[in-house]
Design an enzyme around this catalytic site. Structure first.
Site, short mmCIF file in Angstrom:
data_model
loop_
_atom_site.label_atom_id
_atom_site.label_comp_id
_atom_site.label_asym_id
_atom_site.label_seq_id
_atom_site.Cartn_x
_atom_site.Cartn_y
_atom_site.Cartn_z
N ASP A 119 5.00 13.55 14.09
CA ASP A 119 5.08 13.66 12.62
C ASP A 119 3.70 13.96 12.05
OD1 ASP A 119 6.34 13.73 10.20
OD2 ASP A 119 6.34 11.56 9.91
N LYS A 172 2.08 -3.42 8.74
CA LYS A 172 3.29 -2.61 8.56
C LYS A 172 4.51 -3.34 9.10
CE LYS A 172 5.24 1.94 9.51
NZ LYS A 172 4.99 3.27 10.04
N GLY A 207 9.02 1.96 7.46
CA GLY A 207 8.74 0.60 7.03
C GLY A 207 7.87 0.56 5.79
N VAL A 223 4.07 -0.85 4.19
CA VAL A 223 2.71 -1.19 4.59
C VAL A 223 2.09 -2.09 3.51
CG1 VAL A 223 0.43 -0.32 5.20
CG2 VAL A 223 2.47 0.98 5.85
N GLY A 260 7.57 3.98 3.51
CA GLY A 260 7.96 5.17 4.26
C GLY A 260 9.26 4.94 4.99
N GLY A 261 9.73 5.97 5.67
CA GLY A 261 10.98 5.85 6.40
C GLY A 261 10.92 4.86 7.54
N LEU A 281 0.82 -1.21 0.00
CA LEU A 281 0.00 0.00 0.00
C LEU A 281 0.86 1.26 0.00
CD1 LEU A 281 -2.75 -0.99 2.61
CD2 LEU A 281 -2.97 -0.91 0.13
N GLY A 282 2.05 1.17 0.58
CA GLY A 282 2.90 2.35 0.63
C GLY A 282 4.22 2.03 1.31
#
Length: 754
Positions: free
Chosen positions: A554, A457, A441, A443, A438-439, A435-436
């Site tokens: 964040d 995740k 991990g 997902v 990021g910094g 799904l995506g």
């Protein structure tokens, strides 16, 4: 007795034992001499084609002299060269070695030297074997060996202290070095030199030595308690006693094919010819398989009776010797080959049950394969269980179980998933389930056994010092039940890194919708206010939750997810960060996203709930302007949206940066109060910012505030924008792209205030 004398005596004893062993290990074909010729010289057996005295050898090159000394001892010498012989075998001789040396006094003056030179004439049957090595011993020496056809090998040794010297190992240059010589070498001489004339090492090494000898018999010794090869008198005695030179020998210079045509061909019946591999020509003879004796005499190779010794044949019942071999047979009435390694002898009238035998072999083989397979998978499963247990404990599994068992309702609220369960839910973490990224991990989209769709995740590796904090945050987050917070269902601790299981939110994040990556048709002014109010309510809830406030760290539009009815869900906080809050004094722990990061937090490393307020103020500015958190001015320099927004507000340029749709749908009072709220949130001093609870209350009030929109105040509808021109200057696309239907209404001033 002096210790040094004891060492020398031990070597003399070793020499005597070595010669006795050599005498007992003479190979086949070396136990016969010419009739009337001596067979022994001391402990050395001299087989034909060698011989003791004239007329006893194949030719003069193979003559051996037997010297008798006053004490009655005898030594075998190669006649022409007066070199002592230690052993004679089918293809080799071992003779006494000699060595050269150079010795210096403490001032570096040369005291004495002697170089080695050994020559065998071209007509002799001897050459130096490749089993020898040229060796140099010392700590400040260079030695070289020279031979025919400009052959020369050099060897350099150096060491600065006694501790540098390698002991009992290969000669690698520290105190000792070695070089291999080529086959077929007929003569050689040695030379030596020294760089510093041993002045730096004279206290423990005053001489350097060079010699040729059998490699397997020389083991360098550099420590005094084992005998010191760096001491000249000790080294000489040990070398003479234990390290011979190996000579290859061959008859003549013809090959086997050439020698067969001559009358003086040396190999007799039941033997065969073997070419020398020295490159000098010549040959030797060897008895055929099944024969032993001396192949250089008529009837010298005699048949071996394998049947006389049961250990030399494979017969089960009857052994019949034949020239060069033997046959096996069975008694009358018995059948088959009669061999132990074959089918043996089968008794009469017995029929071997081939079907049963084959069936038994087949079943046995299948059982063996099944057993090995079962054992393999059992061991593999056991190892996997141990690895999972290791990761479970490493990731704080025991602590998590203990914690949730002490909290009321904790067992129902917190679920610990198995690694297999999540692997199956994500189709082995297939790429099409991502799904995506990021910094923190990756997902994945997963479907649990109860058909729930979740987001799984894979976090980064957790530092062991952070386990307690991680467990506490997991327990707290699994008990949060707020409609505007993405719910954490549980975690998996059986993998190398923790796996976190969240509810799946389907419509992406707010950033994508604000900046037209998913379309903003639904993103009206009222929806923007609603999302802002929902997000503020969630953050206020986190800041005041129970006795342990949760600071997001964040907050940004990309971390505000939207479900299928566009309800805001705050995500990516708490357990997903895995950084303890009690370490905020460390500058390297400052964490956030460019454009959203609280400058006071960045400057002081002091994290408070007001840091979230600042970041949320940037999100509100995004909702108002449609601009990204980091923008470029007309000079192509990067500016923070926060600075740009506050500067525009202070210079009465607010309506030049607000999104056109927001201007059309929002009333003046709402926009002004929203802008003031943003300005307060973006205050550089955290103590001057409102709390998230105050921000949430203000946003709820703005939602209830009614009035006439700016577009209606100027008397035009949604499709007529000309009368709003007094609120704008020159239009500029903030993204540097051609304006489209959704973004062309965003206009900038002709310059951006610093």
């Amino acid at each position: 007795m002096h210790p040094k004398q004891m060492v020398l005596l031990a070597f003399y004893i070793c020499e005597l034992i070595l010669k006795l062993i050599m005498a007992q290990t003479i190979t086949r074909g070396t136990n016969v001499t010419k009739p009337g010729c001596p067979k022994q010289c001391g402990n050395i057996t001299v087989p034909y084609p060698f011989g003791i005295g004239s007329g006893c050898a194949f030719d003069s090159g193979f003559e051996i002299d037997c010297n008798i000394y006053i004490n009655g001892s005898q030594k075998a010498l190669i006649g022409k060269y007066n070199i002592e012989v230690y052993d004679i075998s089918d293809a080799e001789l071992r003779i006494s070695s000699d060595f050269g040396w150079r010795c210096y006094d403490s001032t570096g003056a040369l005291l004495d030297q002697d170089m080695v030179s050994i020559t065998f004439l071209e007509s002799s049957p001897y050459s130096f074997s490749a089993l020898n090595r040229f060796t140099v011993v010392g700590c400040d020496d260079y030695g070289s060996i020279l031979g025919p056809n400009n052959f020369e090998y050099g060897c350099n040794v150096s060491c600065t202290s006694k501790e540098d010297v390698m002991n009992g190992g290969e000669c690698m240059g520290k105190g000792c070095c070695q070089k291999q010589i080529p086959k077929g070498l007929k003569y050689y001489n040695t030379t030596m030199s020294s760089t510093g004339n041993h002045t730096d090492v004279w206290s423990f090494n005053s001489c350097g030595y060079a010699f040729l000898g059998e490699a397997d018999r020389f083991l360098f010794r550099g420590l005094p308690d084992l005998g010191d090869d760096l001491t000249v008198d000790y080294f000489y005695e040990r070398l003479k006693a234990t390290v011979p030179i190996v000579l290859d020998w061959a008859i003549g210079s013809l090959t086997c094919a050439q020698a067969l045509k001559r009358e003086d061909y040396a190999c007799r019946e039941n033997s065969h010819c073997v070419d020398s591999d020295t490159g000098l020509g010549g040959y030797r003879c060897s008895c055929n398989t099944g024969y032993h004796g001396n192949p250089y005499f008529n009837q010298g190779c005699q048949d071996i009776d394998e049947c006389a010794d049961p250990s030399t044949n494979l017969c089960e019942r009857i052994c019949i010797n034949i020239p060069g071999s033997y046959n096996c047979s069975c008694p009358d009435g018995y059948t088959d080959d009669g061999k132990n390694d074959g089918r043996g002898c089968i008794p009469p009238y017995s029929v071997f049950p081939w079907i049963k035998f084959s069936l038994g072999i087949g079943i046995g083989f299948i059982s063996l394969v099944v057993g090995i397979t079962w054992l393999y998978f059992s061991i593999k499963k056991r190892k996997l269980i141990k690895v999972k247990e290791k990761f479970f404990q490493q990731n704080g599994g025991l602590l998590l179980k203990q914690t949730i068992s002490t909290k009321e309702g904790g067992v129902e609220a917190t679920r610990i998933f198995t690694a297999e369960e999540l692997k199956k839910a994500t189709n082995s973490y297939a790429n099409d389930r991502i799904l995506g990224r990021g910094g923190n991990g990756i997902v994945y989209r997963g479907v649990l056994r109860d058909t729930r769709i979740v987001a799984i995740k894979k976090s980064r590796i957790v530092d062991e010092s952070q386990i307690d904090q991680f467990i506490n945050e997991v327990v707290i987050l699994t008990q949060i039940n707020h409609r505007n917070v993405v719910r954490l269902f549980g975690c998996c601790l059986e993998d190398e890194v923790p796996l976190l299981v969240y509810e799946c939110v389907s419509e992406g994040n707010l950033y994508e919708h604000i900046h037209n990556q998913r379309g903003e048709g639904w993103l009206t002014w009222q929806n923007r206010l609603r999302i802002a109010a929902e997000t503020a309510t969630a953050l206020a809830y986190l800041h005041s939750f129970a006795s342990m406030p949760i600071i997001h760290r964040d907050v940004k539009s990309a971390n505000i997810l939207l479900d299928n009815v566009y309800t805001a869900k705050v995500a990516d906080f708490g357990a997903s960060r895995l950084i303890p809050l009690d370490q905020t004094h460390v500058a390297t722990l400052v964490q956030g996203t460019s454009g959203y990061l609280d400058p006071e937090y960045f400057r002081t490393s002091q994290l408070t709930d007001k840091s979230d307020v600042y970041s949320f103020g940037v999100v509100l500015a995004e909702l108002l302007t449609g601009l990204k958190p980091v923008i470029r001015d007309i000079n192509d320099e990067q500016k923070n949206l926060a600075d740009y927004f506050v500067s525009s507000l202070n210079n009465n340029l607010l309506f030049q940066i607000i999104n056109r749709r927001v201007l059309q749908e929002g009333n003046l009072e709402q926009l002004q109060k929203m802008a003031e709220l943003v300005k307060n949130c973006l205050n550089l001093q955290g103590e001057d910012r409102p709390t998230m609870k105050e921000v949430a209350i203000e946003l709820e009030c703005l939602r209830k505030l009614t009035g006439v929109s700016l577009s209606n105040q100027h008397g035009q509808g949604d499709n007529d924008h000309d009368d709003l021109s007094d609120l704008y200057t020159v239009p500029i696309d903030p993204y540097g792209n051609t304006p489209n239907s959704d973004s062309s209404h965003i206009l900038h001033p002709t310059y951006i205030p610093s």
